[in-house]
Design an enzyme around this catalytic site. Structure first.
Site, mmCIF file in Angstrom:
data_model
loop_
_atom_site.group_PDB
_atom_site.id
_atom_site.type_symbol
_atom_site.label_atom_id
_atom_site.label_comp_id
_atom_site.label_asym_id
_atom_site.label_seq_id
_atom_site.Cartn_x
_atom_site.Cartn_y
_atom_site.Cartn_z
ATOM 1 N N CYS A 231 -18.719 -0.618 -19.981
ATOM 2 C CA CYS A 231 -18.945 -0.617 -18.534
ATOM 3 C C CYS A 231 -20.265 -1.294 -18.170
ATOM 4 O O CYS A 231 -21.311 -0.958 -18.737
ATOM 5 C CB CYS A 231 -18.951 0.827 -18.031
ATOM 6 S SG CYS A 231 -19.357 0.964 -16.279
ATOM 7 N N CYS B 148 -25.167 4.865 -14.611
ATOM 8 C CA CYS B 148 -24.147 5.844 -14.221
ATOM 9 C C CYS B 148 -24.669 7.253 -14.511
ATOM 10 O O CYS B 148 -24.973 7.601 -15.653
ATOM 11 C CB CYS B 148 -22.864 5.574 -14.989
ATOM 12 S SG CYS B 148 -21.645 6.890 -14.778
ATOM 13 N N CYS C 16 -16.606 3.606 -20.920
ATOM 14 C CA CYS C 16 -18.050 3.596 -20.693
ATOM 15 C C CYS C 16 -18.799 2.625 -21.606
ATOM 16 O O CYS C 16 -19.726 1.953 -21.144
ATOM 17 C CB CYS C 16 -18.616 5.010 -20.806
ATOM 18 S SG CYS C 16 -17.848 6.177 -19.661
ATOM 19 N N GLU D 229 0.827 -1.217 0.000
ATOM 20 C CA GLU D 229 0.000 0.000 0.000
ATOM 21 C C GLU D 229 0.856 1.259 0.000
ATOM 22 O O GLU D 229 0.565 2.222 -0.697
ATOM 23 C CB GLU D 229 -0.948 -0.005 1.205
ATOM 24 C CG GLU D 229 -2.076 -1.007 1.098
ATOM 25 C CD GLU D 229 -3.035 -0.712 -0.057
ATOM 26 O OE1 GLU D 229 -3.095 0.436 -0.516
ATOM 27 O OE2 GLU D 229 -3.704 -1.647 -0.510
#
Ligand code: SF4
Length: 347
Positions: free
Chosen positions: A228, A234, A225, A64
């Protein structure tokens, strides 16, 4: 299926408008998004080594920290090398700092490596060499902010947290608020809103899934998109993907102090690797004006160190600027200066 766009008046603002609040999301829509993201993650998640079962909390913490501001492809080989060298916090805490900075290689922002070693020292000395589980305990460690604490608590210990990095924020803001991108940092209101979207079950998968979805599908510059699985609900997509009024700040690199600092650090790392730095590299190799520069200054250096010096000099920085940056590196604990010579810190 529709999203209930109950914009609350508030002081929250972003580049899209003055009252960009966080809309309430109806239960059916939220459930659909959660199920879709989690199913997508199971299918499409990258096979990253720190996602393997039985990866230690320490290894997840290291991943991380390394992944902040550095692409995963560059992190992976460094992470593997680190985990071989320093498999536990105590191992890293006991390592020479010069070795830690050298092993950080070109991940950038090397102060992260120093803070990580400090955190390792605290874990080894005070916490029985065990990474703590809760976000509160994790945030007390050097260099661990709210995002990293939430990620480690979730991914290493399965605790319910709200992991809110830039990828997650972008996905949520587009899906539910219809804006292209989030503000530069999350407010308390946004954090509380995002927390309300985390499912009771499968919260680890949700946290990892939204983050991955933002990294691979709903990207900052080229969201996919058409492909997607959430395009029909969305909000940003349904609104025609309106651009935010202002452009995001782009971090330029060429000509910046960061570039020059990195080039100076590369000299010190090259010297360390070539064992040139038992007595450091003469400051003259950085600060002598080009007209006075004697190539013989480089003769005592290994080829790789001399090449790194040449890259610094190609940046044509003036003496005052170089001296200021060297002073900053020393102040930051990234270098030490003794008797007119500069080296990685010998701690
Ligand atoms: S439709 Fe586009 S903007 Fe909306 S979530 Fe999917 S990728 Fe992101």
């Amino acid at each position: 299926m529709s999203i209930q766009m109950t914009h609350r008046a508030g002081s929250e603002s972003d580049s899209a408008g003055p009252s960009a609040a966080f809309p309430e999301v109806t239960e059916p829509v939220l459930r659909r998004v959660q199920d879709t993201v989690i199913a997508w993650f199971e299918e499409a998640a990258r096979d990253l080594p720190w996602r393997a079962p039985n990866t230690s909390a320490w290894a997840i913490l290291v991943s991380e920290i390394m992944s902040q501001q550095t692409p995963v492809a560059r992190v992976e080989p460094r992470w593997r090398a680190w985990m071989q060298m320093w498999p536990t916090p105590a191992d890293l805490a006991a390592a020479p700092t010069s070795e830690v900075l050298h092993a950080w290689d070109r991940l950038g922002y090397p102060r992260r490596a120093l803070r990580l070693q400090e955190a390792a020292g605290v874990i080894a000395a005070n916490l029985d060499n065990r990474v703590p589980e809760t976000t509160e305990e994790l945030e007390r460690l050097p260099g661990i902010g709210s995002y990293t604490a939430a990620a480690v608590s979730s991914f290493a210990f399965g605790r319910k947290t709200t992991v809110l990095d830039t990828n997650v924020r972008r996905v949520l803001i587009r899906l539910f608020a219809g804006r292209e991108r989030p503000t530069s940092s999350p407010s308390r209101k946004e954090t509380a809103w995002a927390a309300g979207l985390v499912p009771e079950d499968e919260h680890v998968e949700w946290n990892a899934g939204v983050m991955e979805f933002g990294a691979l599908v709903c990207t900052a510059r080229n969201p996919d998109c058409p492909a997607c699985p959430l395009q029909d609900i969305c909000t940003w997509n349904r609104l025609g993907r309106p651009a935010s009024a202002t452009k995001p700040k782009t971090q330029k690199w060429a000509g910046t102090d960061r570039q020059l600092r990195g080039a100076i650090m590369d000299v010190l790392k090259a010297a360390h690797a070539a064992e040139d730095d038992r007595h450091g590299v003469s400051l003259d190799v950085f600060t002598t004006a080009m007209t006075d520069f004697d190539p013989a200054l480089l003769d005592s250096l290994a080829e790789s160190t001399a090449a790194a010096v040449a890259r610094v000099r190609e940046l044509s920085a003036d003496r005052d600027r170089i001296s200021r940056l060297i002073s900053d590196l020393v102040t930051d604990g990234l270098a030490q200066q003794i008797d007119g010579r500069l080296a990685l810190p010998n701690r």
